[in-house]
Write an enzyme that holds these catalytic residues in place. Structure first.
Site, PDB file in Angstrom:
ATOM      1  N   ASP A 259       0.764  -1.091  -0.214  1.00 17.03           N
ATOM      2  CA  ASP A 259       0.080   0.022   0.079  1.00 17.03           C
ATOM      3  C   ASP A 259       0.806   1.433  -0.077  1.00 17.03           C
ATOM      4  O   ASP A 259       1.934   1.274  -0.828  1.00 17.03           O
ATOM      5  CB  ASP A 259      -1.090  -0.021   1.153  1.00 17.03           C
ATOM      6  N   TYR A 406      -3.602  11.252   1.065  1.00 18.44           N
ATOM      7  CA  TYR A 406      -4.164  10.909  -0.384  1.00 18.44           C
ATOM      8  C   TYR A 406      -4.081  12.271  -1.060  1.00 18.44           C
ATOM      9  O   TYR A 406      -3.494  12.214  -2.226  1.00 18.44           O
ATOM     10  CB  TYR A 406      -5.496  10.362  -0.261  1.00 18.44           C
ATOM     11  N   HIS A 460      -4.588  -7.899   0.359  1.00 17.58           N
ATOM     12  CA  HIS A 460      -3.878  -6.615   0.419  1.00 17.58           C
ATOM     13  C   HIS A 460      -3.338  -6.632   1.775  1.00 17.58           C
ATOM     14  O   HIS A 460      -1.971  -6.000   1.921  1.00 17.58           O
ATOM     15  CB  HIS A 460      -5.144  -5.448   0.687  1.00 17.58           C
TER      16      HIS A 460
END
Length: 484
Positions: A259, A406, A460
């Site tokens: 990630d 982000y 993930h």
């Protein structure tokens, strides 16, 4: 005599000859010649671009920053490393319980399962367990079983867990390994893999490779201080973590991440390749338009370097390459544009925060879990593990600052994607990752790819879901680099 002279002489200018095609060429042949010319021009443009751009920016610049409040002080920064301990209080727990008791939920649609997001019927079970059975004090003690520290870097208090091997074989030194988490995870993701790396002999693994593990919290996550200024992105974080490793006395070290951790570690390898002995990833960010080749891959996969396993993991393209990423990326658009708005709600409601975070632990672990009433959460994780991760966001109030990462990285993926990674790299390709990245694509950005593993299972959150599989792959990768 030029055209002007001809005009003045009264003679008509020479007639320009029309473009001639081969004798007998009809419309179809002319179209074929035109497309051939376009193809040749495209190939020529690609070759020119490749020669012009291939040698640009071999490494990222090692710059500097200040992310604390106000102007940067003139006095030198305190570089001391301070012990830190996770704590809680009766007031903190009472406030959590009060907020859970006041939760208002909207009933789910009939037979909606997890197709509309987190199913509120199952959320009731989560909240009941959280309110009546989950023991946060016990989890705090568990968190403190590994040593925690803080140190100030570029104006921020950076938190990290630092675990040394309890014992070493004679004549051996541990290998320093930096492990970086992502969103919505935390340093806690690594708690199950740490003993497999630092104390392998007591966990059924060989003592050939023993690690000293450092797990920092990204700035604005859990116990790492959030930036007071705009712009703290993955490149700045890579620099901060590089400074952390130097401060701990490590000049050369291994790095690992998935990630955001994968991007941060990649940037570190791009920035200071001489200090990174090896880069291990369980997720890779590969862009540069390679996805366009998928239109041709189906018919001749071997021509593009795709294996049968690649095709199994990527077909059907419509679902796995387009619909699935689109379905799972709505949060990304929100957090890349207006993170503070949704952050207000999530920071105020434990039920909302749990639903928002745990929904990712459902579908990012296995997209098929959306077909289940409980999202399949307890098939892979315990409620204690899941809620401990949620509590690290709740008790520190860092969901908003974590989401800002982000927005700060918007456009960063494309900007740095063309910088190839020159350090030895290994990738563990877990089959239920958000998107499968074939080895051929990985080699385009990581030309020194020495290990690429098709993992038998997992998604993930690999370190938390399949710690032994990931630990074995890290050890295999390091073993390839340290052959006698």
């Amino acid at each position: 005599m030029n055209k002007g002279d001809l005009s003045m002489s009264g003679l008509p200018p020479p007639r320009e000859e029309p473009r001639r095609y081969p004798p007998g060429a009809g419309c179809e042949e002319r179209a074929g010649i035109m497309w051939l010319e376009i193809l040749l021009a495209s190939v020529l443009a690609f070759v020119v671009y490749w020669f012009v751009s291939r040698d640009k920016e071999e490494t990222l610049p090692l710059e500097d920053g200040w992310w604390g409040p106000g102007a940067r002080p003139t006095a030198p920064e305190d570089e001391s490393i301070r012990p830190f301990k996770v704590e809680t209080s009766d007031e903190e727990i009472k406030d959590l319980h009060r907020r859970i008791d006041g939760t208002r939920l909207t009933p789910p649609l009939e037979d909606s399962r997890f197709h509309y997001g987190f199913n509120s019927n199952y959320l009731k079970k989560i909240l009941s367990y959280w309110r009546n059975e989950f023991d946060w004090r016990k989890q705090v003690e568990m968190l403190n079983r590994y040593p925690h520290f803080k140190t100030r870097i570029e104006g921020l208090d950076i938190h990290f867990v630092h675990v040394k091997p309890p014992q070493l074989p004679p004549g051996r030194t541990p290998k320093p390994l930096l492990m970086v988490h992502g969103w919505p995870g935390s340093f806690y993701e690594f708690y199950k893999i740490i003993p497999l790396l630092t104390d392998p002999a007591n966990h059924g693994l060989s003592e050939e490779h023993v690690f000293e593990v450092i797990c920092p919290s990204i700035p604005g996550y859990a116990f790492s201080e959030a930036a007071s200024k705009k712009g703290l992105n993955s490149v700045a974080t890579a620099r901060i973590f590089y400074k952390l490793m130097l401060r701990l006395g490590f000049r050369e070290f291994y790095i690992q991440g998935g990630d955001w951790g994968a991007l941060i570690c990649t940037h570190m390898a791009q920035m200071v390749p001489s200090h990174v002995k090896g880069l291990h990833l369980n997720m890779a960010f590969i862009l540069n338009g390679r996805i366009l080749t998928l239109f041709l891959v189906r018919h001749c996969p071997r021509l593009f370097g795709f294996t049968q396993r690649d095709m199994e993991l990527m077909l059907p393209f419509k679902e796995k390459i387009f619909y699935k990423p689109l379905r799972e990326s709505g949060y990304m658009h929100i957090q890349s544009t207006k993170p503070d708005t949704v952050g207000c709600a999530l920071n105020d409601s434990p039920a909302g925060l749990a639903a928002y975070i745990l929904e990712k632990f459902s579908t990012w672990t296995d997209s098929e879990f959306q077909e289940l009433e409980d999202g399949g959460l307890e098939r892979k994780f315990s409620l204690d593990d899941l809620l401990t991760n949620v509590m690290l966001y709740w008790t520190t109030g860092t969901i908003t600052s974590s989401q800002r990462f982000y927005k700060e990285n918007r456009g960063q993926l494309f900007k740095q994607d063309r910088v190839k990674v020159s350090v030895p790299t290994g990738l563990a390709a877990f089959p239920c990752e958000l998107m499968h990245i074939p080895e051929r694509w990985v080699k385009g950005k990581y030309p020194r790819l020495v290990s690429y593993s098709y993992m038998p299972r997992g998604g993930h959150f690999a370190a938390l879901e399949e710690p032994e599989l990931l630990a074995r792959d890290i050890r295999k990768f390091v073993g390839l680099l340290e052959l006698p």
